[in-house]
Design a protein around this motif. Structure first.
Motif, PDB file in Angstrom:
ATOM      1  N   ASP A  66       0.829  -1.209   0.000  1.00  0.00           N
ATOM      2  CA  ASP A  66       0.000   0.000   0.000  1.00  0.00           C
ATOM      3  C   ASP A  66       0.862   1.257   0.000  1.00  0.00           C
ATOM      4  O   ASP A  66       0.578   2.221  -0.720  1.00  0.00           O
ATOM      5  CB  ASP A  66      -0.948   0.020   1.204  1.00  0.00           C
ATOM      6  CG  ASP A  66      -2.083  -0.977   1.049  1.00  0.00           C
ATOM      7  OD1 ASP A  66      -2.393  -1.360  -0.094  1.00  0.00           O
ATOM      8  OD2 ASP A  66      -2.650  -1.378   2.082  1.00  0.00           O
ATOM      9  N   THR A  67       1.923   1.263   0.808  1.00  0.00           N
ATOM     10  CA  THR A  67       2.837   2.409   0.834  1.00  0.00           C
ATOM     11  C   THR A  67       3.512   2.567  -0.519  1.00  0.00           C
ATOM     12  O   THR A  67       3.626   3.675  -1.039  1.00  0.00           O
ATOM     13  CB  THR A  67       3.898   2.237   1.941  1.00  0.00           C
ATOM     14  OG1 THR A  67       3.237   2.108   3.195  1.00  0.00           O
ATOM     15  CG2 THR A  67       4.848   3.411   1.982  1.00  0.00           C
ATOM     16  N   ALA A  68       3.951   1.450  -1.097  1.00  0.00           N
ATOM     17  CA  ALA A  68       4.609   1.498  -2.400  1.00  0.00           C
ATOM     18  C   ALA A  68       3.658   2.036  -3.460  1.00  0.00           C
ATOM     19  O   ALA A  68       4.057   2.850  -4.298  1.00  0.00           O
ATOM     20  CB  ALA A  68       5.110   0.110  -2.800  1.00  0.00           C
ATOM     21  N   ARG A  69       2.397   1.601  -3.439  1.00  0.00           N
ATOM     22  CA  ARG A  69       1.418   2.091  -4.421  1.00  0.00           C
ATOM     23  C   ARG A  69       1.299   3.603  -4.328  1.00  0.00           C
ATOM     24  O   ARG A  69       1.289   4.299  -5.331  1.00  0.00           O
ATOM     25  CB  ARG A  69       0.059   1.430  -4.206  1.00  0.00           C
ATOM     26  CG  ARG A  69      -0.018   0.012  -4.676  1.00  0.00           C
ATOM     27  CD  ARG A  69      -1.421  -0.569  -4.524  1.00  0.00           C
ATOM     28  NE  ARG A  69      -1.439  -1.945  -4.921  1.00  0.00           N
ATOM     29  CZ  ARG A  69      -1.468  -2.375  -6.183  1.00  0.00           C
ATOM     30  NH1 ARG A  69      -1.477  -1.508  -7.163  1.00  0.00           N
ATOM     31  NH2 ARG A  69      -1.481  -3.651  -6.460  1.00  0.00           N
ATOM     32  N   GLY A  70       1.189   4.124  -3.118  1.00  0.00           N
ATOM     33  CA  GLY A  70       1.086   5.570  -2.932  1.00  0.00           C
ATOM     34  C   GLY A  70       2.321   6.302  -3.440  1.00  0.00           C
ATOM     35  O   GLY A  70       2.209   7.325  -4.122  1.00  0.00           O
ATOM     36  N   ARG A  71       3.496   5.777  -3.144  1.00  0.00           N
ATOM     37  CA  ARG A  71       4.734   6.437  -3.579  1.00  0.00           C
ATOM     38  C   ARG A  71       4.901   6.374  -5.086  1.00  0.00           C
ATOM     39  O   ARG A  71       5.308   7.353  -5.704  1.00  0.00           O
ATOM     40  CB  ARG A  71       5.936   5.816  -2.878  1.00  0.00           C
ATOM     41  CG  ARG A  71       5.977   6.182  -1.421  1.00  0.00           C
ATOM     42  CD  ARG A  71       7.360   6.209  -0.868  1.00  0.00           C
ATOM     43  NE  ARG A  71       7.304   6.539   0.540  1.00  0.00           N
ATOM     44  CZ  ARG A  71       8.099   6.024   1.445  1.00  0.00           C
ATOM     45  NH1 ARG A  71       9.021   5.158   1.096  1.00  0.00           N
ATOM     46  NH2 ARG A  71       7.991   6.384   2.702  1.00  0.00           N
ATOM     47  N   VAL A  72       4.604   5.222  -5.669  1.00  0.00           N
ATOM     48  CA  VAL A  72       4.710   5.100  -7.127  1.00  0.00           C
ATOM     49  C   VAL A  72       3.750   6.072  -7.799  1.00  0.00           C
ATOM     50  O   VAL A  72       4.107   6.749  -8.766  1.00  0.00           O
ATOM     51  CB  VAL A  72       4.465   3.648  -7.589  1.00  0.00           C
ATOM     52  CG1 VAL A  72       4.290   3.570  -9.099  1.00  0.00           C
ATOM     53  CG2 VAL A  72       5.611   2.752  -7.141  1.00  0.00           C
ATOM     54  N   ALA A  73       2.537   6.177  -7.287  1.00  0.00           N
ATOM     55  CA  ALA A  73       1.561   7.105  -7.862  1.00  0.00           C
ATOM     56  C   ALA A  73       2.057   8.544  -7.761  1.00  0.00           C
ATOM     57  O   ALA A  73       1.960   9.310  -8.730  1.00  0.00           O
ATOM     58  CB  ALA A  73       0.211   6.958  -7.167  1.00  0.00           C
ATOM     59  N   GLU A  74       2.614   8.930  -6.614  1.00  0.00           N
ATOM     60  CA  GLU A  74       3.146  10.285  -6.439  1.00  0.00           C
ATOM     61  C   GLU A  74       4.280  10.561  -7.412  1.00  0.00           C
ATOM     62  O   GLU A  74       4.321  11.618  -8.055  1.00  0.00           O
ATOM     63  CB  GLU A  74       3.649  10.484  -5.009  1.00  0.00           C
ATOM     64  CG  GLU A  74       2.572  10.585  -3.974  1.00  0.00           C
ATOM     65  CD  GLU A  74       3.138  10.602  -2.556  1.00  0.00           C
ATOM     66  OE1 GLU A  74       4.350  10.869  -2.390  1.00  0.00           O
ATOM     67  OE2 GLU A  74       2.365  10.341  -1.623  1.00  0.00           O
ATOM     68  N   VAL A  75       5.213   9.621  -7.513  1.00  0.00           N
ATOM     69  CA  VAL A  75       6.358   9.800  -8.415  1.00  0.00           C
ATOM     70  C   VAL A  75       5.888   9.869  -9.865  1.00  0.00           C
ATOM     71  O   VAL A  75       6.333  10.723 -10.630  1.00  0.00           O
ATOM     72  CB  VAL A  75       7.389   8.663  -8.221  1.00  0.00           C
ATOM     73  CG1 VAL A  75       8.442   8.669  -9.315  1.00  0.00           C
ATOM     74  CG2 VAL A  75       8.049   8.783  -6.844  1.00  0.00           C
ATOM     75  N   ALA A  76       4.963   8.995 -10.241  1.00  0.00           N
ATOM     76  CA  ALA A  76       4.472   8.991 -11.616  1.00  0.00           C
ATOM     77  C   ALA A  76       3.781  10.311 -11.959  1.00  0.00           C
ATOM     78  O   ALA A  76       4.019  10.887 -13.029  1.00  0.00           O
ATOM     79  CB  ALA A  76       3.510   7.820 -11.839  1.00  0.00           C
ATOM     80  N   ARG A  77       2.947  10.804 -11.050  1.00  0.00           N
ATOM     81  CA  ARG A  77       2.283  12.093 -11.300  1.00  0.00           C
ATOM     82  C   ARG A  77       3.307  13.221 -11.396  1.00  0.00           C
ATOM     83  O   ARG A  77       3.181  14.115 -12.237  1.00  0.00           O
ATOM     84  CB  ARG A  77       1.256  12.386 -10.209  1.00  0.00           C
ATOM     85  CG  ARG A  77      -0.047  11.641 -10.406  1.00  0.00           C
ATOM     86  CD  ARG A  77      -1.147  12.167  -9.501  1.00  0.00           C
ATOM     87  NE  ARG A  77      -0.883  11.881  -8.108  1.00  0.00           N
ATOM     88  CZ  ARG A  77      -1.198  10.753  -7.483  1.00  0.00           C
ATOM     89  NH1 ARG A  77      -1.815   9.800  -8.156  1.00  0.00           N
ATOM     90  NH2 ARG A  77      -0.931  10.575  -6.215  1.00  0.00           N
ATOM     91  N   GLY A  78       4.330  13.197 -10.543  1.00  0.00           N
ATOM     92  CA  GLY A  78       5.372  14.213 -10.590  1.00  0.00           C
ATOM     93  C   GLY A  78       6.132  14.181 -11.912  1.00  0.00           C
ATOM     94  O   GLY A  78       6.395  15.218 -12.520  1.00  0.00           O
ATOM     95  N   LEU A  79       6.485  12.976 -12.363  1.00  0.00           N
ATOM     96  CA  LEU A  79       7.194  12.850 -13.646  1.00  0.00           C
ATOM     97  C   LEU A  79       6.324  13.313 -14.808  1.00  0.00           C
ATOM     98  O   LEU A  79       6.813  13.987 -15.729  1.00  0.00           O
ATOM     99  CB  LEU A  79       7.636  11.405 -13.866  1.00  0.00           C
ATOM    100  CG  LEU A  79       8.776  10.917 -12.969  1.00  0.00           C
ATOM    101  CD1 LEU A  79       8.970   9.417 -13.134  1.00  0.00           C
ATOM    102  CD2 LEU A  79      10.063  11.656 -13.284  1.00  0.00           C
ATOM    103  N   LEU A  80       5.044  12.979 -14.763  1.00  0.00           N
ATOM    104  CA  LEU A  80       4.138  13.435 -15.817  1.00  0.00           C
ATOM    105  C   LEU A  80       4.042  14.956 -15.833  1.00  0.00           C
ATOM    106  O   LEU A  80       4.043  15.578 -16.909  1.00  0.00           O
ATOM    107  CB  LEU A  80       2.752  12.813 -15.645  1.00  0.00           C
ATOM    108  CG  LEU A  80       2.660  11.332 -15.995  1.00  0.00           C
ATOM    109  CD1 LEU A  80       1.334  10.757 -15.511  1.00  0.00           C
ATOM    110  CD2 LEU A  80       2.833  11.119 -17.485  1.00  0.00           C
TER     111      LEU A  80
END
Length: 94
Positions: A66-80
């Motif tokens: 769950d923590t990883a999902r949140g972090r991956v989503a944050e990083v992906a949105r930031g990169l986008l």
């Protein structure tokens, strides 16, 4: 594209097959594994591969999923957002 839907086990196998082919740089094989799927199964396979990636990241960083999902989503949105900003250029360039 076919109209025949795959079983859950077949969809999971397809996820692993795409992952293996992509890891080996076999783009044509990835194409063949995806092009024959009906839309709903294609979406399931793409989401499945994403889940495999998140799970692998979670394990590699010692995070719960769950923590990883949140972090991956944050990083992906930031990169986008960075990519969009780079394409649009500075706001004062207009």
């Amino acid at each position: 594209m076919t109209e025949e839907h795959l079983s859950t086990d077949e969809l999971q196998d397809r996820c692993w097959a795409v992952l293996a082919a992509a890891a080996e740089g076999r783009d044509q094989d990835v194409d063949e594994l995806l092009v024959t799927l009906p839309w709903a199964d294609l979406v399931t396979v793409v989401c499945g591969i994403g889940s495999l990636a998140v799970g692998a990241l979670a394990r590699s960083f010692g995070l719960d999923e769950d923590t990883a999902r949140g972090r991956v989503a944050e990083v992906a949105r930031g990169l986008l957002a960075e990519r969009l900003a780079a394409r649009e250029g500075p706001a004062d360039a207009e």
